[in-house]
Scaffold this motif. Structure first.
Motif, PDB file in Angstrom:
ATOM      1  N   LEU A 116       0.826  -1.208   0.000  1.00 21.10           N
ATOM      2  CA  LEU A 116       0.000   0.000   0.000  1.00 21.10           C
ATOM      3  C   LEU A 116       0.860   1.259   0.000  1.00 21.10           C
ATOM      4  O   LEU A 116       0.536   2.250  -0.669  1.00 21.10           O
ATOM      5  CB  LEU A 116      -0.923  -0.006   1.225  1.00 21.10           C
ATOM      6  CG  LEU A 116      -2.019  -1.071   1.235  1.00 21.10           C
ATOM      7  CD1 LEU A 116      -2.764  -1.053   2.558  1.00 21.10           C
ATOM      8  CD2 LEU A 116      -2.995  -0.854   0.075  1.00 21.10           C
ATOM      9  N   LEU A 117       1.958   1.221   0.736  1.00 27.04           N
ATOM     10  CA  LEU A 117       2.818   2.400   0.826  1.00 27.04           C
ATOM     11  C   LEU A 117       3.506   2.680  -0.500  1.00 27.04           C
ATOM     12  O   LEU A 117       3.639   3.843  -0.902  1.00 27.04           O
ATOM     13  CB  LEU A 117       3.856   2.186   1.936  1.00 27.04           C
ATOM     14  CG  LEU A 117       4.728   3.395   2.299  1.00 27.04           C
ATOM     15  CD1 LEU A 117       3.860   4.557   2.769  1.00 27.04           C
ATOM     16  CD2 LEU A 117       5.720   3.012   3.389  1.00 27.04           C
ATOM     17  N   ILE A 118       3.948   1.632  -1.185  1.00 25.84           N
ATOM     18  CA  ILE A 118       4.657   1.842  -2.448  1.00 25.84           C
ATOM     19  C   ILE A 118       3.702   2.302  -3.547  1.00 25.84           C
ATOM     20  O   ILE A 118       4.132   2.878  -4.561  1.00 25.84           O
ATOM     21  CB  ILE A 118       5.374   0.540  -2.879  1.00 25.84           C
ATOM     22  CG1 ILE A 118       6.533   0.861  -3.840  1.00 25.84           C
ATOM     23  CG2 ILE A 118       4.400  -0.419  -3.531  1.00 25.84           C
ATOM     24  CD1 ILE A 118       7.661   1.587  -3.206  1.00 25.84           C
ATOM     25  N   SER A 119       2.398   2.091  -3.349  1.00 19.01           N
ATOM     26  CA  SER A 119       1.423   2.504  -4.358  1.00 19.01           C
ATOM     27  C   SER A 119       1.069   3.980  -4.269  1.00 19.01           C
ATOM     28  O   SER A 119       0.415   4.516  -5.169  1.00 19.01           O
ATOM     29  CB  SER A 119       0.145   1.667  -4.229  1.00 19.01           C
ATOM     30  OG  SER A 119      -0.484   1.908  -2.985  1.00 19.01           O
ATOM     31  N   LEU A 120       1.503   4.656  -3.193  1.00 21.84           N
ATOM     32  CA  LEU A 120       1.249   6.091  -3.076  1.00 21.84           C
ATOM     33  C   LEU A 120       2.084   6.849  -4.097  1.00 21.84           C
ATOM     34  O   LEU A 120       3.288   6.626  -4.215  1.00 21.84           O
ATOM     35  CB  LEU A 120       1.572   6.572  -1.658  1.00 21.84           C
ATOM     36  CG  LEU A 120       0.733   5.988  -0.520  1.00 21.84           C
ATOM     37  CD1 LEU A 120       1.217   6.521   0.820  1.00 21.84           C
ATOM     38  CD2 LEU A 120      -0.742   6.314  -0.718  1.00 21.84           C
ATOM     39  N   ARG A 121       1.467   7.749  -4.815  1.00 23.77           N
ATOM     40  CA  ARG A 121       2.190   8.497  -5.839  1.00 23.77           C
ATOM     41  C   ARG A 121       3.014   9.634  -5.250  1.00 23.77           C
ATOM     42  O   ARG A 121       4.052   9.999  -5.798  1.00 23.77           O
ATOM     43  CB  ARG A 121       1.203   9.044  -6.867  1.00 23.77           C
ATOM     44  CG  ARG A 121       0.463   7.951  -7.644  1.00 23.77           C
ATOM     45  CD  ARG A 121      -0.450   8.539  -8.704  1.00 23.77           C
ATOM     46  NE  ARG A 121      -1.127   7.504  -9.482  1.00 23.77           N
ATOM     47  CZ  ARG A 121      -1.969   7.742 -10.478  1.00 23.77           C
ATOM     48  NH1 ARG A 121      -2.233   9.020 -10.807  1.00 23.77           N
ATOM     49  NH2 ARG A 121      -2.538   6.751 -11.123  1.00 23.77           N
ATOM     50  N   SER A 122       2.563  10.188  -4.168  1.00 28.03           N
ATOM     51  CA  SER A 122       3.261  11.313  -3.552  1.00 28.03           C
ATOM     52  C   SER A 122       4.446  10.808  -2.725  1.00 28.03           C
ATOM     53  O   SER A 122       4.269   9.988  -1.806  1.00 28.03           O
ATOM     54  CB  SER A 122       2.305  12.116  -2.668  1.00 28.03           C
ATOM     55  OG  SER A 122       3.010  13.094  -1.938  1.00 28.03           O
ATOM     56  N   ARG A 124       6.161  12.620  -0.706  1.00 28.71           N
ATOM     57  CA  ARG A 124       6.023  13.205   0.628  1.00 28.71           C
ATOM     58  C   ARG A 124       5.100  12.349   1.492  1.00 28.71           C
ATOM     59  O   ARG A 124       5.380  12.109   2.672  1.00 28.71           O
ATOM     60  CB  ARG A 124       5.482  14.626   0.534  1.00 28.71           C
ATOM     61  CG  ARG A 124       5.274  15.296   1.880  1.00 28.71           C
ATOM     62  CD  ARG A 124       4.834  16.736   1.713  1.00 28.71           C
ATOM     63  NE  ARG A 124       5.862  17.527   1.036  1.00 28.71           N
ATOM     64  CZ  ARG A 124       5.724  18.829   0.742  1.00 28.71           C
ATOM     65  NH1 ARG A 124       4.606  19.465   1.087  1.00 28.71           N
ATOM     66  NH2 ARG A 124       6.687  19.479   0.131  1.00 28.71           N
ATOM     67  N   ALA A 125       4.006  11.886   0.921  1.00 26.11           N
ATOM     68  CA  ALA A 125       3.086  11.021   1.668  1.00 26.11           C
ATOM     69  C   ALA A 125       3.772   9.711   2.039  1.00 26.11           C
ATOM     70  O   ALA A 125       3.601   9.203   3.159  1.00 26.11           O
ATOM     71  CB  ALA A 125       1.838  10.753   0.843  1.00 26.11           C
ATOM     72  N   GLN A 126       4.567   9.163   1.114  1.00 22.70           N
ATOM     73  CA  GLN A 126       5.318   7.947   1.432  1.00 22.70           C
ATOM     74  C   GLN A 126       6.267   8.177   2.594  1.00 22.70           C
ATOM     75  O   GLN A 126       6.384   7.330   3.494  1.00 22.70           O
ATOM     76  CB  GLN A 126       6.105   7.467   0.208  1.00 22.70           C
ATOM     77  CG  GLN A 126       5.275   6.799  -0.851  1.00 22.70           C
ATOM     78  CD  GLN A 126       6.153   6.066  -1.858  1.00 22.70           C
ATOM     79  OE1 GLN A 126       7.284   5.665  -1.563  1.00 22.70           O
ATOM     80  NE2 GLN A 126       5.635   5.887  -3.064  1.00 22.70           N
ATOM     81  N   PHE A 127       6.947   9.310   2.608  1.00 24.07           N
ATOM     82  CA  PHE A 127       7.886   9.612   3.682  1.00 24.07           C
ATOM     83  C   PHE A 127       7.169   9.724   5.025  1.00 24.07           C
ATOM     84  O   PHE A 127       7.629   9.182   6.037  1.00 24.07           O
ATOM     85  CB  PHE A 127       8.628  10.911   3.365  1.00 24.07           C
ATOM     86  CG  PHE A 127       9.497  11.391   4.496  1.00 24.07           C
ATOM     87  CD1 PHE A 127      10.727  10.798   4.735  1.00 24.07           C
ATOM     88  CD2 PHE A 127       9.072  12.428   5.324  1.00 24.07           C
ATOM     89  CE1 PHE A 127      11.528  11.243   5.787  1.00 24.07           C
ATOM     90  CE2 PHE A 127       9.862  12.859   6.372  1.00 24.07           C
ATOM     91  CZ  PHE A 127      11.091  12.267   6.602  1.00 24.07           C
ATOM     92  N   VAL A 128       6.025  10.410   5.036  1.00 22.91           N
ATOM     93  CA  VAL A 128       5.292  10.615   6.296  1.00 22.91           C
ATOM     94  C   VAL A 128       4.801   9.281   6.842  1.00 22.91           C
ATOM     95  O   VAL A 128       5.015   8.956   8.021  1.00 22.91           O
ATOM     96  CB  VAL A 128       4.120  11.579   6.079  1.00 22.91           C
ATOM     97  CG1 VAL A 128       3.237  11.634   7.328  1.00 22.91           C
ATOM     98  CG2 VAL A 128       4.634  12.973   5.733  1.00 22.91           C
ATOM     99  N   TYR A 129       4.149   8.490   6.009  1.00 24.92           N
ATOM    100  CA  TYR A 129       3.613   7.207   6.481  1.00 24.92           C
ATOM    101  C   TYR A 129       4.734   6.229   6.834  1.00 24.92           C
ATOM    102  O   TYR A 129       4.617   5.461   7.799  1.00 24.92           O
ATOM    103  CB  TYR A 129       2.697   6.605   5.419  1.00 24.92           C
ATOM    104  CG  TYR A 129       1.330   7.249   5.367  1.00 24.92           C
ATOM    105  CD1 TYR A 129       0.388   6.996   6.361  1.00 24.92           C
ATOM    106  CD2 TYR A 129       0.985   8.117   4.335  1.00 24.92           C
ATOM    107  CE1 TYR A 129      -0.863   7.580   6.328  1.00 24.92           C
ATOM    108  CE2 TYR A 129      -0.265   8.710   4.286  1.00 24.92           C
ATOM    109  CZ  TYR A 129      -1.184   8.436   5.286  1.00 24.92           C
ATOM    110  OH  TYR A 129      -2.413   9.023   5.256  1.00 24.92           O
ATOM    111  N   ARG A 130       5.806   6.251   6.046  1.00 23.91           N
ATOM    112  CA  ARG A 130       6.931   5.370   6.347  1.00 23.91           C
ATOM    113  C   ARG A 130       7.525   5.700   7.710  1.00 23.91           C
ATOM    114  O   ARG A 130       7.851   4.803   8.505  1.00 23.91           O
ATOM    115  CB  ARG A 130       8.001   5.485   5.260  1.00 23.91           C
ATOM    116  CG  ARG A 130       9.197   4.560   5.472  1.00 23.91           C
ATOM    117  CD  ARG A 130      10.142   4.618   4.299  1.00 23.91           C
ATOM    118  NE  ARG A 130      10.796   5.918   4.189  1.00 23.91           N
ATOM    119  CZ  ARG A 130      10.619   6.755   3.174  1.00 23.91           C
ATOM    120  NH1 ARG A 130       9.788   6.432   2.188  1.00 23.91           N
ATOM    121  NH2 ARG A 130      11.246   7.913   3.125  1.00 23.91           N
ATOM    122  N   THR A 131       7.643   6.987   8.002  1.00 15.86           N
ATOM    123  CA  THR A 131       8.181   7.396   9.301  1.00 15.86           C
ATOM    124  C   THR A 131       7.261   6.974  10.440  1.00 15.86           C
ATOM    125  O   THR A 131       7.716   6.458  11.469  1.00 15.86           O
ATOM    126  CB  THR A 131       8.378   8.927   9.329  1.00 15.86           C
ATOM    127  OG1 THR A 131       9.236   9.310   8.247  1.00 15.86           O
ATOM    128  CG2 THR A 131       8.985   9.354  10.645  1.00 15.86           C
TER     129      THR A 131
END
Length: 323
Positions: A116-122, A124-131
């Motif tokens: 689900l995380l890798i499917s995010l296009r943004s 910045r959104a990946q960085f926030v959720y990953r953190t």
């Protein structure tokens, strides 16, 4: 003989002249970087004193009636013969089997989170959720275990209080005091199991897959579930193999959480080999027998890890199906 012309010299002659006029440089001998060896020496000494020596001492004293403060008597394989007839020791491996299966099955959640995380296009959104997903890894294991012990309190714990507040008092349980629920309750500590090494390995593998592959899949009409089984999982084969080795080691060494919350109880329902070994050493004073149990765990760890590591592997690029 080389043929010369007024305006040109045959290349062979030029090469011969170059060989005779240009002195050859002597080859330099590689110098030994003594600084690197000296820098590694303290580390090697500390590993030998604090890791290898205790392990070797434990293996050596497993053949003795070990008395750390006095004289030890050589008993040969007597400790191992006692182990073979120790019913509690072998029953504890049943719990280890349950822990291992549960640990592997729980990879489904971090795998889904990584997909689900890798499917995010943004980005910045990946960085926030990953953190947000990785931060819990910084919490000490003791803190996590104690927090869950408060959740599991039978009288005023969060879980039972919540069930009672929504009219489900019949579902309230003594989660760590019931022999049928204690082990399962320990296994769910850390739920949803995202903040861990499996998530990081799955996510990093997906990040390294070329985007052109994903684009080709979308053009060919491959849906998300098909891509997971045909591309993503085959490309994770080596990472899964490494995770299997790590989960084998972690399972055989499991005991920290059980020691804090249940100490192997109730009625030995959460006893694992490590807890049995510690009980024999510190409660029973059978240090030689405990050393034999520890040596057995060490051998099992090496054997199972080697079997997984030497299993037949195919190159990850040839594991992709349908390409």
């Amino acid at each position: 003989m080389a043929i010369q012309t007024p305006d040109r010299v045959v290349p062979d002659t030029v090469a011969m002249l170059a060989d005779t006029t240009t002195p050859r440089r002597p080859r330099r001998r590689r110098s030994i970087s003594w600084g690197a060896y000296l820098g590694l020496l303290p580390l090697a000494v500390m590993l030998g004193v604090f890791c290898y020596y205790p392990a070797a001492s434990g293996i050596f004293h497993s053949f003795f009636t070990w008395n750390p403060g006095g004289e030890s008597t050589f008993t040969g394989l007597e400790n191992y013969a006692t182990m073979m007839s120790d019913q509690l020791w072998w029953e504890s491996f049943k719990n280890l089997g349950i822990i291992f299966v549960f640990g592997v099955v729980s990879w489904v959640i971090p795998l889904a989170a990584a997909e689900l995380l890798i499917s995010l296009r943004s980005e910045r959104a990946q960085f926030v959720y990953r953190t947000l997903l990785i931060v819990p890894m910084a919490f000490p294991g003791v803190v996590t275990a104690l927090i869950w012990s408060f959740l599991y309190q039978p009288n005023d714990g969060v879980i039972n209080s919540f069930l009672a507040s929504i009219g489900l008092e019949s579902l309230t349980q003594n989660w760590l005091g019931d022999p049928h629920l204690a082990l399962l309750s320990l296994l769910f500590i850390g739920f949803p199991f995202i903040a861990g090494l499996p998530f990081l390995m799955f996510y990093s593998t997906l990040q390294n897959i070329p985007k052109e592959i994903f684009e080709a899949c979308s053009l060919d009409g491959v849906n998300r579930l098909q891509r997971l089984f045909l591309i993503d999982l085959p490309l994770m084969a080596r990472q899964v193999q490494l995770l299997l080795v790590l989960v084998i080691i972690e399972t055989l060494q499991y005991g920290f959480v059980a020691y804090i919350l249940t100490s192997g109880g109730p009625d030995n329902a959460t006893t694992v080999p490590v807890l049995h070994m510690l009980s024999e050493a510190f409660n029973g004073g059978n240090w030689g027998y405990a050393a034999a149990l520890s040596t057995t765990l060490f051998v099992l760890t090496i054997v199972f890890s080697t079997i997984v590591a030497l299993a037949k592997r195919r190159d990850s690029t040839t594991n992709v199906k349908g390409i």
